[in-house]
Design an enzyme around this catalytic site. Structure first.
Site, short mmCIF file in Angstrom:
data_model
loop_
_atom_site.label_atom_id
_atom_site.label_comp_id
_atom_site.label_asym_id
_atom_site.label_seq_id
_atom_site.Cartn_x
_atom_site.Cartn_y
_atom_site.Cartn_z
N ALA A 15 57.51 -10.43 14.85
CA ALA A 15 57.14 -10.35 13.43
C ALA A 15 55.74 -10.94 13.21
CB ALA A 15 58.17 -11.08 12.58
N GLY A 16 55.46 -12.05 13.90
CA GLY A 16 54.14 -12.66 13.77
C GLY A 16 53.03 -11.77 14.30
N ASP A 17 53.30 -11.08 15.41
CA ASP A 17 52.30 -10.18 15.96
C ASP A 17 52.09 -8.97 15.06
OD1 ASP A 17 51.98 -11.79 18.22
OD2 ASP A 17 53.63 -10.81 19.27
#
Length: 298
Positions: free
Chosen positions: A238-240
């Site tokens: 999700a962060g990427d």
């Protein structure tokens, strides 16, 4: 164009009701093998969000190498700068709990052989609107790419590590989560960590999970963006997804309010599907989801 200088890993993902404690065995519900790595994930996220993307890195001569290359190719990412080296590719062992939380062990493999950008890599970087970096490659290689880049440099400091002054001096935008910001600064409050980091980098985003994201810049701008509600199935990458989408919107010339909302929407869509690169939304999905989220300053 966006260039990503980073890692490519094969994710070995086990789904469990809860992660095991030390010395404990638990029964899993599902297992998947999914192309990933923070660099490759950000490249695929940016490509799906609408950018022309080049990826620079390395895979091994094992069976995972061609699969990792194919995943990038299938997403439309230029893999001219993806080298194949003797030995194993990078891998990530990922345990995903019910509710979407995860824990990850990364074994660098081929990623650990990357010593810095080649002359051809530097040509691709020079023609880019942004260079995306993470810390799954050796630190010396990351620093070399950042220092040599005439393009704006966006760094995700994960896995978290002490950041050399030379790297920070080459930063345009640092994107970290609240835990990474706390580890780097020693300050637990995200707003205090943001102010401390802005003494070292020109622009900063601190993501806060379900509490949204903070943005700040040295010109005095401060902004809080709410999270986009989503029922999480798997938060892997999700962060990427957030960083890849943010880089696209920023390179298109949008302001902070828009690129934070664009990135948050992309991340919210990704957590509703299992897997890393396989969960990332396409531009049409992001634009459709944004239609019900009016912005004052696009």
């Amino acid at each position: 164009m966006i260039t990503v200088f980073g890692s490519a890993n094969m994710d070995l993902v086990a789904y469990v009701p809860r992660a095991p404690h030390l010395g404990e065995t638990v029964s899993g519900t599902e297992f998947r093998t999914v192309p990933g790595g923070k660099g490759a994930n950000q490249a695929i996220a940016a490509a799906r969000a609408g950018a022309e993307v080049s990826f620079l890195g390395a895979v091994g001569s094992d069976a995972f190498g061609p699969a990792l290359r194919a995943a990038l190719d299938d997403a439309g990412v230029n893999t001219e700068g993806l080298r194949t080296v003797d030995g194993p590719s990078g891998i990530a062992h990922i345990v995903v709990e019910e509710g979407g939380g995860n824990s990850i062990i990364v074994v660098p493999g081929a990623n650990g052989t990357v010593t810095g950008p080649s002359e051809r890599d530097l040509e691709l970087i020079a023609g880019s609107d942004a260079l995306l970096l993470q810390l799954e490659l050796p630190m010396d290689a990351v620093v070399a790419a950042a220092v040599a880049s005439p393009a704006p440099v966006i760094l995700t400091p994960a896995p978290v590590a002490e950041l050399p002054d030379e790297l920070l001096a080459a930063m345009t935008l640092l994107v970290c989560n609240e835990h990474e910001a706390a580890a780097i600064t020693g300050l637990g409050a995200p707003d205090r960590a943001l102010e401390a980091l802005l003494e070292r980098v020109p622009e900063l985003v601190v993501t806060l999970g379900s509490k949204g994201a903070l943005y700040g810049s040295r010109d005095g701008s401060r902004l809080w963006a709410p999270a986009v509600p989503a029922k999480a199935v798997d938060t892997t990458a999700a962060g990427d997804t957030f960083v890849g989408a943010l880089a696209v919107a920023r390179a298109e010339g949008h302001g902070a309010e828009y690129f934070l909302r664009f990135a948050s929407t992309a991340a919210a869509l990704s957590v509703q599907r299992p897997g890393a690169s396989t969960s990332m939304p396409y531009r049409r999905d992001i634009d459709r989801a944004l239609e019900d989220q009016p912005l004052a300053n696009p």
